[in-house]
Design an enzyme around this catalytic site. Structure first.
Site, mmCIF file in Angstrom:
data_model
loop_
_atom_site.group_PDB
_atom_site.id
_atom_site.type_symbol
_atom_site.label_atom_id
_atom_site.label_comp_id
_atom_site.label_asym_id
_atom_site.label_seq_id
_atom_site.Cartn_x
_atom_site.Cartn_y
_atom_site.Cartn_z
ATOM 1 N N LYS A 1 -0.505 4.096 2.817
ATOM 2 C CA LYS A 1 -1.655 4.158 3.590
ATOM 3 C C LYS A 1 -1.658 3.471 4.791
ATOM 4 O O LYS A 1 -2.505 3.755 5.758
ATOM 5 C CB LYS A 1 -2.964 3.829 2.951
ATOM 6 C CG LYS A 1 -3.180 4.214 1.657
ATOM 7 C CD LYS A 1 -4.426 3.575 0.968
ATOM 8 C CE LYS A 1 -4.522 3.768 -0.491
ATOM 9 N NZ LYS A 1 -5.759 2.930 -1.093
ATOM 10 N N GLY A 2 -1.134 2.410 4.965
ATOM 11 C CA GLY A 2 -0.755 1.642 6.189
ATOM 12 C C GLY A 2 -0.837 2.126 7.513
ATOM 13 O O GLY A 2 -1.203 1.703 8.557
ATOM 14 N N GLU B 1 5.817 4.941 10.258
ATOM 15 C CA GLU B 1 5.579 3.677 9.252
ATOM 16 C C GLU B 1 4.762 2.457 9.955
ATOM 17 O O GLU B 1 5.007 2.485 11.201
ATOM 18 C CB GLU B 1 6.813 3.038 9.075
ATOM 19 C CG GLU B 1 6.916 2.136 7.742
ATOM 20 C CD GLU B 1 5.994 2.429 6.496
ATOM 21 O OE1 GLU B 1 5.033 2.404 6.702
ATOM 22 O OE2 GLU B 1 6.809 2.216 5.390
ATOM 23 N N ASP B 2 4.168 1.698 9.441
ATOM 24 C CA ASP B 2 3.443 0.589 10.108
ATOM 25 C C ASP B 2 4.281 -0.571 10.306
ATOM 26 O O ASP B 2 4.202 -1.088 11.288
ATOM 27 C CB ASP B 2 2.057 0.394 9.605
ATOM 28 C CG ASP B 2 2.046 0.261 8.134
ATOM 29 O OD1 ASP B 2 3.330 0.637 7.277
ATOM 30 O OD2 ASP B 2 1.315 -0.629 7.701
ATOM 31 N N ASP C 1 9.418 -4.373 6.258
ATOM 32 C CA ASP C 1 9.361 -5.623 5.729
ATOM 33 C C ASP C 1 10.706 -5.882 5.022
ATOM 34 O O ASP C 1 11.639 -6.084 5.596
ATOM 35 C CB ASP C 1 8.274 -5.870 4.942
ATOM 36 C CG ASP C 1 7.796 -7.250 4.868
ATOM 37 O OD1 ASP C 1 8.560 -8.181 4.538
ATOM 38 O OD2 ASP C 1 6.487 -7.640 4.511
ATOM 39 N N PHE D 1 2.311 -13.146 7.121
ATOM 40 C CA PHE D 1 1.689 -12.078 6.635
ATOM 41 C C PHE D 1 0.589 -11.441 7.408
ATOM 42 O O PHE D 1 -0.668 -12.267 7.598
ATOM 43 C CB PHE D 1 1.010 -12.444 5.254
ATOM 44 C CG PHE D 1 0.625 -11.166 4.289
ATOM 45 C CD1 PHE D 1 1.795 -10.842 3.300
ATOM 46 C CD2 PHE D 1 -0.545 -10.494 4.477
ATOM 47 C CE1 PHE D 1 1.513 -9.777 2.631
ATOM 48 C CE2 PHE D 1 -0.852 -9.461 3.668
ATOM 49 C CZ PHE D 1 0.085 -8.850 2.681
ATOM 50 N N ARG E 1 -7.789 -3.476 5.959
ATOM 51 C CA ARG E 1 -7.118 -2.432 6.792
ATOM 52 C C ARG E 1 -8.103 -1.983 8.256
ATOM 53 O O ARG E 1 -7.493 -1.446 9.094
ATOM 54 C CB ARG E 1 -7.162 -1.164 6.032
ATOM 55 C CG ARG E 1 -6.051 -1.208 4.961
ATOM 56 C CD ARG E 1 -5.749 0.153 4.400
ATOM 57 N NE ARG E 1 -5.186 0.197 2.868
ATOM 58 C CZ ARG E 1 -4.032 0.114 2.559
ATOM 59 N NH1 ARG E 1 -3.043 0.101 3.682
ATOM 60 N NH2 ARG E 1 -3.705 0.066 1.425
HETATM 61 C C1 PRP Z 1 3.369 -1.682 3.123
HETATM 62 C C2 PRP Z 1 3.463 -1.155 4.507
HETATM 63 C C3 PRP Z 1 5.033 -0.183 4.347
HETATM 64 C C4 PRP Z 1 5.581 -1.199 3.449
HETATM 65 C C5 PRP Z 1 6.484 -2.220 4.255
HETATM 66 O O1 PRP Z 1 2.889 -0.573 2.375
HETATM 67 O O2 PRP Z 1 2.697 -0.148 4.804
HETATM 68 O O3 PRP Z 1 4.991 0.801 4.057
HETATM 69 O O4 PRP Z 1 4.702 -2.175 2.728
HETATM 70 O O5 PRP Z 1 7.270 -3.245 3.112
HETATM 71 P P1 PRP Z 1 8.691 -3.173 2.747
HETATM 72 O O6 PRP Z 1 9.561 -2.907 3.644
HETATM 73 O O7 PRP Z 1 8.881 -4.435 2.184
HETATM 74 O O8 PRP Z 1 8.922 -1.829 1.807
HETATM 75 P P2 PRP Z 1 2.409 -0.913 0.906
HETATM 76 O O9 PRP Z 1 3.308 -0.859 -0.258
HETATM 77 O O10 PRP Z 1 1.547 -2.146 1.108
HETATM 78 O O11 PRP Z 1 1.459 0.263 0.710
HETATM 79 P P3 PRP Z 1 0.086 0.763 1.698
HETATM 80 O O12 PRP Z 1 0.763 1.317 2.868
HETATM 81 O O13 PRP Z 1 -0.683 1.759 0.805
HETATM 82 O O14 PRP Z 1 -0.682 -0.528 2.085
#
Ligand code: PRP
Length: 178
Positions: A42-43, A98-99, A102, A151, A164
């Site tokens: 969703k991010g 992608e947002d 990480d 964070f 969000r």
């Molecule tokens: C977050 C973010 C990326 C991912 C990055 O999503 O939106 O998709 O983590 O982290 P990584 O590189 O360590 O995988 P999340 O899993 O929190 O789901 P969301 O988008 O629904 O918040």
């Protein structure tokens, strides 16, 4: 400002500038060629909504829902795909939106899933990149801002599904998640 936010990392104007820079790079890369944008929910929803309006080529849009964090503040390393695209990718220019990158686990899984589907190319754009946290080797083709290992929430990014809707990207106070 929200009381749980220690400081603002990117305000509205700084986000808009970063989004425009990414859009410029994507426009330059693809020119007039059509693109299928796959938004990672969703991010990425805020970033995608703003970015897509600045793309100049013919664009179609689809979604994948992938999550890795669960309710914690660090990546679990486990990536759960709960919505996949059903579009036939054969011969298409695919742009993953992608947002944040990480650990890289999410995009690594997405890239692996899409790699076998016959796309002409698969490019990745991300608003934010946190390279200090990388656990697997993956890089975006188009990056908005490289950020420190803190964070961050807001503009689509959450902690335990909260924050969000903040119109800025801010550093979450450690007291909230420690
Ligand atoms: C977050 C973010 C990326 C991912 C990055 O999503 O939106 O998709 O983590 O982290 P990584 O590189 O360590 O995988 P999340 O899993 O929190 O789901 P969301 O988008 O629904 O918040």
């Amino acid at each position: 400002m929200n009381k749980d936010i220690k400081r603002v990392l990117l305000d509205k104007e700084e986000i808009a500038a970063a989004v425009s820079e990414v859009a410029g790079k994507v426009n330059e890369c693809f020119g007039e060629e059509p693109v299928l944008a796959i938004v990672i929910l969703k991010g990425s929803m805020f970033f995608a909504a703003d970015l897509l309006k600045e793309l100049k080529m013919p664009v179609t849009v689809d979604f994948m829902k992938v999550s890795s964090y669960g309710k914690g503040a660090t990546s679990s390393g486990m990536v759960n795909l709960s919505l996949d695209t059903e579009i036939d990718l054969t011969g298409l220019n695919v742009l993953i939106i992608e947002d944040i990158i990480d650990s890289g686990n999410t995009l690594s899984k997405v890239r692996m899933l899409l790699a076998q589907r016959g796309a002409k190319c698969v490019k990745i754009c991300t608003l934010l990149d946190k390279p200090d946290r990388r656990e697997v080797e993956i890089d975006a083709d188009f990056t908005g801002r490289v950020i420190p290992n803190e964070f961050v929430v807001g503009y689509g990014l959450d902690f335990a599904e909260k924050y969000r809707n903040l119109p800025y990207i801010g550093v979450l106070d450690e007291a909230v998640y420690s």
